[in-house]
Motif scaffolding. Structure first.
Motif, PDB file in Angstrom:
ATOM      1  N   GLY A   1      58.796 -15.751 -54.703  1.00  0.00           N
ATOM      2  CA  GLY A   1      58.092 -16.755 -55.493  1.00  0.00           C
ATOM      3  C   GLY A   1      57.012 -16.138 -56.349  1.00  0.00           C
ATOM      4  O   GLY A   1      57.144 -14.990 -56.796  1.00  0.00           O
ATOM      5  N   VAL A   2      55.931 -16.883 -56.540  1.00  0.00           N
ATOM      6  CA  VAL A   2      54.857 -16.410 -57.418  1.00  0.00           C
ATOM      7  C   VAL A   2      53.528 -16.235 -56.691  1.00  0.00           C
ATOM      8  O   VAL A   2      52.513 -15.973 -57.336  1.00  0.00           O
ATOM      9  N   SER A   3      53.515 -16.382 -55.368  1.00  0.00           N
ATOM     10  CA  SER A   3      52.269 -16.159 -54.626  1.00  0.00           C
ATOM     11  C   SER A   3      51.765 -14.741 -54.878  1.00  0.00           C
ATOM     12  O   SER A   3      52.540 -13.781 -54.815  1.00  0.00           O
ATOM     13  N   HIS A   4      50.479 -14.618 -55.179  1.00  0.00           N
ATOM     14  CA  HIS A   4      49.815 -13.330 -55.437  1.00  0.00           C
ATOM     15  C   HIS A   4      50.324 -12.650 -56.705  1.00  0.00           C
ATOM     16  O   HIS A   4      50.159 -11.435 -56.860  1.00  0.00           O
ATOM     17  N   ILE A   5      50.924 -13.426 -57.606  1.00  0.00           N
ATOM     18  CA  ILE A   5      51.409 -12.811 -58.841  1.00  0.00           C
ATOM     19  C   ILE A   5      50.252 -12.259 -59.665  1.00  0.00           C
ATOM     20  O   ILE A   5      50.421 -11.332 -60.461  1.00  0.00           O
ATOM     21  N   GLY A   6      49.054 -12.820 -59.440  1.00  0.00           N
ATOM     22  CA  GLY A   6      47.876 -12.298 -60.126  1.00  0.00           C
ATOM     23  C   GLY A   6      47.591 -10.856 -59.764  1.00  0.00           C
ATOM     24  O   GLY A   6      47.048 -10.089 -60.562  1.00  0.00           O
ATOM     25  N   ASN A   7      47.965 -10.448 -58.527  1.00  0.00           N
ATOM     26  CA  ASN A   7      47.766  -9.071 -58.087  1.00  0.00           C
ATOM     27  C   ASN A   7      48.935  -8.163 -58.453  1.00  0.00           C
ATOM     28  O   ASN A   7      48.749  -6.982 -58.745  1.00  0.00           O
ATOM     29  N   LEU A   8      50.152  -8.709 -58.438  1.00  0.00           N
ATOM     30  CA  LEU A   8      51.341  -7.885 -58.597  1.00  0.00           C
ATOM     31  C   LEU A   8      51.952  -7.940 -59.988  1.00  0.00           C
ATOM     32  O   LEU A   8      52.791  -7.098 -60.318  1.00  0.00           O
ATOM     33  N   GLY A   9      51.570  -8.922 -60.787  1.00  0.00           N
ATOM     34  CA  GLY A   9      51.953  -8.913 -62.193  1.00  0.00           C
ATOM     35  C   GLY A   9      53.246  -9.605 -62.557  1.00  0.00           C
ATOM     36  O   GLY A   9      53.367 -10.162 -63.640  1.00  0.00           O
ATOM     37  N   SER A  10      54.258  -9.581 -61.685  1.00  0.00           N
ATOM     38  CA  SER A  10      55.543 -10.188 -62.012  1.00  0.00           C
ATOM     39  C   SER A  10      56.314 -10.453 -60.729  1.00  0.00           C
ATOM     40  O   SER A  10      56.024  -9.870 -59.679  1.00  0.00           O
ATOM     41  N   GLN A  11      57.329 -11.334 -60.829  1.00  0.00           N
ATOM     42  CA  GLN A  11      58.167 -11.599 -59.665  1.00  0.00           C
ATOM     43  C   GLN A  11      59.018 -10.382 -59.314  1.00  0.00           C
ATOM     44  O   GLN A  11      59.363 -10.170 -58.149  1.00  0.00           O
ATOM     45  N   GLU A  12      59.367  -9.590 -60.312  1.00  0.00           N
ATOM     46  CA  GLU A  12      60.097  -8.360 -60.027  1.00  0.00           C
ATOM     47  C   GLU A  12      59.269  -7.444 -59.128  1.00  0.00           C
ATOM     48  O   GLU A  12      59.801  -6.840 -58.185  1.00  0.00           O
ATOM     49  N   ASN A  13      57.976  -7.347 -59.405  1.00  0.00           N
ATOM     50  CA  ASN A  13      57.107  -6.518 -58.568  1.00  0.00           C
ATOM     51  C   ASN A  13      56.922  -7.125 -57.177  1.00  0.00           C
ATOM     52  O   ASN A  13      56.815  -6.392 -56.173  1.00  0.00           O
ATOM     53  N   ILE A  14      56.866  -8.467 -57.120  1.00  0.00           N
ATOM     54  CA  ILE A  14      56.779  -9.129 -55.817  1.00  0.00           C
ATOM     55  C   ILE A  14      58.018  -8.812 -54.996  1.00  0.00           C
ATOM     56  O   ILE A  14      57.940  -8.527 -53.797  1.00  0.00           O
ATOM     57  N   CYS A  15      59.178  -8.845 -55.639  1.00  0.00           N
ATOM     58  CA  CYS A  15      60.438  -8.534 -54.949  1.00  0.00           C
ATOM     59  C   CYS A  15      60.404  -7.110 -54.401  1.00  0.00           C
ATOM     60  O   CYS A  15      60.780  -6.864 -53.246  1.00  0.00           O
ATOM     61  N   LYS A  16      59.960  -6.161 -55.202  1.00  0.00           N
ATOM     62  CA  LYS A  16      59.860  -4.774 -54.736  1.00  0.00           C
ATOM     63  C   LYS A  16      58.929  -4.663 -53.537  1.00  0.00           C
ATOM     64  O   LYS A  16      59.208  -3.930 -52.583  1.00  0.00           O
ATOM     65  N   ALA A  17      57.817  -5.400 -53.591  1.00  0.00           N
ATOM     66  CA  ALA A  17      56.850  -5.347 -52.492  1.00  0.00           C
ATOM     67  C   ALA A  17      57.443  -5.929 -51.212  1.00  0.00           C
ATOM     68  O   ALA A  17      57.233  -5.405 -50.113  1.00  0.00           O
TER      69      ALA A  17
ATOM     70  N   ASP B   1      68.446 -16.867 -54.249  1.00  0.00           N
ATOM     71  CA  ASP B   1      67.275 -16.356 -54.960  1.00  0.00           C
ATOM     72  C   ASP B   1      67.722 -15.314 -55.974  1.00  0.00           C
ATOM     73  O   ASP B   1      68.264 -14.271 -55.601  1.00  0.00           O
ATOM     74  N   PRO B   2      67.506 -15.534 -57.275  1.00  0.00           N
ATOM     75  CA  PRO B   2      68.019 -14.603 -58.290  1.00  0.00           C
ATOM     76  C   PRO B   2      67.411 -13.211 -58.215  1.00  0.00           C
ATOM     77  O   PRO B   2      68.077 -12.221 -58.535  1.00  0.00           O
ATOM     78  N   PHE B   3      66.171 -13.110 -57.789  1.00  0.00           N
ATOM     79  CA  PHE B   3      65.528 -11.797 -57.723  1.00  0.00           C
ATOM     80  C   PHE B   3      66.094 -10.967 -56.578  1.00  0.00           C
ATOM     81  O   PHE B   3      66.299  -9.761 -56.717  1.00  0.00           O
ATOM     82  N   LEU B   4      66.352 -11.614 -55.445  1.00  0.00           N
ATOM     83  CA  LEU B   4      66.945 -10.878 -54.326  1.00  0.00           C
ATOM     84  C   LEU B   4      68.392 -10.506 -54.631  1.00  0.00           C
ATOM     85  O   LEU B   4      68.841  -9.411 -54.278  1.00  0.00           O
ATOM     86  N   ARG B   5      69.104 -11.417 -55.280  1.00  0.00           N
ATOM     87  CA  ARG B   5      70.518 -11.172 -55.529  1.00  0.00           C
ATOM     88  C   ARG B   5      70.741  -9.956 -56.432  1.00  0.00           C
ATOM     89  O   ARG B   5      71.706  -9.218 -56.271  1.00  0.00           O
ATOM     90  N   LYS B   6      69.828  -9.747 -57.375  1.00  0.00           N
ATOM     91  CA  LYS B   6      70.011  -8.618 -58.290  1.00  0.00           C
ATOM     92  C   LYS B   6      69.204  -7.388 -57.883  1.00  0.00           C
ATOM     93  O   LYS B   6      69.222  -6.366 -58.579  1.00  0.00           O
TER      94      LYS B   6
END
Length: 460
Positions: A188-204, A224-229
């Motif tokens: 999702g977008v929780s803490h996106i202010g710290n990580l910058g993007s959902q792609e970065n959240i997925c990596k984390a 979830d599209p980010f996990l799937r790719k």
């Protein structure tokens, strides 16, 4: 915590030759009020209190060792363990303690639903042996080591929740907990202010793989599209669950919302098809149940007994807790909120059987630059959710009220808890239902305290 020799507990924190004796330790604490002889006290600097101010006192009163960020006068050298980062010290001791035991461990992370999934996984596993789980919000670099230190020689399963707000945190938690199975609920977008993007959240979130052994199952949300790719590391074995794609390893079919929860057919490519009922509302909780089922069964637990455990699941805190207040149904969901969980809650509430639907929505915190856009989108969602009336509270939620009102929804923005409670008291009647949701920091339970007391008094 069972007894552990100091040499094992403090390995990696003290230099060779530091220990002149090797006492057994049965408590690690950060609270000087919990002090008992032979314990380890860890000093944490804080906004209100600094644990270093109590370090000398704890040493004098029997602490075997005192962990400090810097030398402290009054703490004997033979007791003083200097570590610049108290969180790191806790993580090292937690990992050292965990290494003494061999339960099956499930690590749970994700932007939304990790606490509910943790509870469901605990319910699924509890019938198979002695099981512990993360309690409350103890899912960070202070709380998780405390959970690990609750392991005992008779612990057969442990369900460990892993939260994060910055990159690298899940890596450290996973390396300490060393789970046998990992779960990522969604991105999702929780803490996106710290990580910058959902792609970065997925990596984390995928850092959980850093603690998984070769061939370990990694339970992932196929919807979830980010996990799937995402590019998954080669040493894990993905187990996909879905609510829309029957080609997933495990999927839910014929999903129905009922008064007390959800029912659905669970189709497992390995084990067959089962009827499932869970005492939790909303399609998002079906996804959480699928994740828990995947983790438990891929640990070798029998599917039918896992499903029986899921039917006994209990929510914690104010997470979709149903309260009957003299004929008014209140759904208390004010423990936490973000755009994804708000959307899921409104979708659930739209199908909830009642006469009229009211919602009390507050600020979603920690959204950084996307806060205004997210709160405006929430207003559009609220207007399309068959609500009779929307009450908002909080500076950010003002935008939610403005947008919802512009789309024709009856709306009132409350400046105080009292004003919000009065707005509900003057409008609601038996047969109505109320959804209450906001980030924990908004403390909307204070509105409910007034509402319950006043409404019950008026009915007497």
């Amino acid at each position: 915590m069972e007894k552990i020799h100091a040499s094992k507990l403090l390995a990696g924190l003290v230099p060779a030759g530091f220990l002149t004796a090797d006492p057994e330790v049965e408590l690690v604490t950060t609270d000087s009020r919990e002090l008992r002889p032979g314990c380890v006290f860890v000093a944490f600097p804080g906004e209100r209190f600094d644990g270093h101010d109590f370090a000398a006192k704890t040493a004098a009163e029997g602490a075997a060792f005192v962990v400090v960020n810097h030398p402290v006068e009054g703490v004997p050298a033979e007791k003083m363990v200097v570590c610049p980062d108290s969180y790191h010290a806790m993580m090292v001791m937690g990992a050292n303690y965990r290494s003494q035991y061999h339960p099956k461990v499930v690590g749970v992370t994700g932007s939304v639903g990790k606490t509910t999934t943790k509870q469901m996984t605990y319910a699924a596993l509890s019938g198979f042996g002695n099981t512990i789980k993360t309690e409350g919000n103890q899912n960070n670099e202070l709380g998780m080591p405390r959970t690990l230190m609750r392991l005992a020689s008779d612990t057969e399963y442990a369900v460990i929740e892993m939260g994060m707000s910055h990159a690298g945190e899940i890596h450290r938690l996973a390396q300490a907990a060393r789970p046998d199975v990992g779960i990522i609920t969604c991105i999702g977008v929780s803490h996106i202010g710290n990580l910058g993007s959902q792609e970065n959240i997925c990596k984390a979130k995928l850092e959980i793989c850093d603690g998984l052994p070769e061939g370990a199952p990694l339970v992932l949300n196929y919807d979830d599209p980010f996990l799937r790719k995402a590019e998954l590391p080669g040493h894990v074995r993905p187990v996909w669950f879905s609510m829309v794609d029957e080609n997933a390893d495990v999927c839910a079919l014929s999903i129905r919302q009922e008064k007390e929860g959800m029912s659905f057919l669970l189709e497992d490519q390995e084990a067959g098809t089962f009827m499932v009922r869970i005492p939790a509302m909303g399609r998002h909780n079906v996804a959480n149940a699928l994740a828990a089922y995947c983790a438990a069964t891929r640990l070798g637990c029998a599917p039918r007994r896992v499903i029986q455990g899921l039917s006994d699941f209990e929510q914690t805190g104010r997470r979709q807790k149903l309260v009957d207040c003299n004929g008014i149904t209140v759904i208390e969901d004010c423990y936490n909120a973000n755009p994804d969980s708000m959307k899921a809650a409104l979708a659930m509430f739209k199908e909830f059987p009642c006469k009229r639907r009211f919602a009390l929505l507050g600020d979603m915190l920690e959204l950084g630059q996307m806060s205004r856009e997210a709160h405006e989108e929430l207003g559009r969602l609220a207007a399309d959710s068959d609500l009779y009336c929307l009450i908002t509270y909080g500076e950010c939620a003002k935008r939610t009220a403005v947008v919802a009102a512009a789309k024709g929804l009856k709306t009132l923005h409350a400046a105080t808890y009292r004003e919000a409670a009065d707005a509900l008291l003057s409008r609601m009647a038996p047969g109505d239902a109320l959804l209450v949701k906001a980030s924990r920091g908004m403390a909307l339970e204070k509105v409910l305290e007034i509402f319950y007391a006043e409404y019950k008094k008026a009915e007497e």
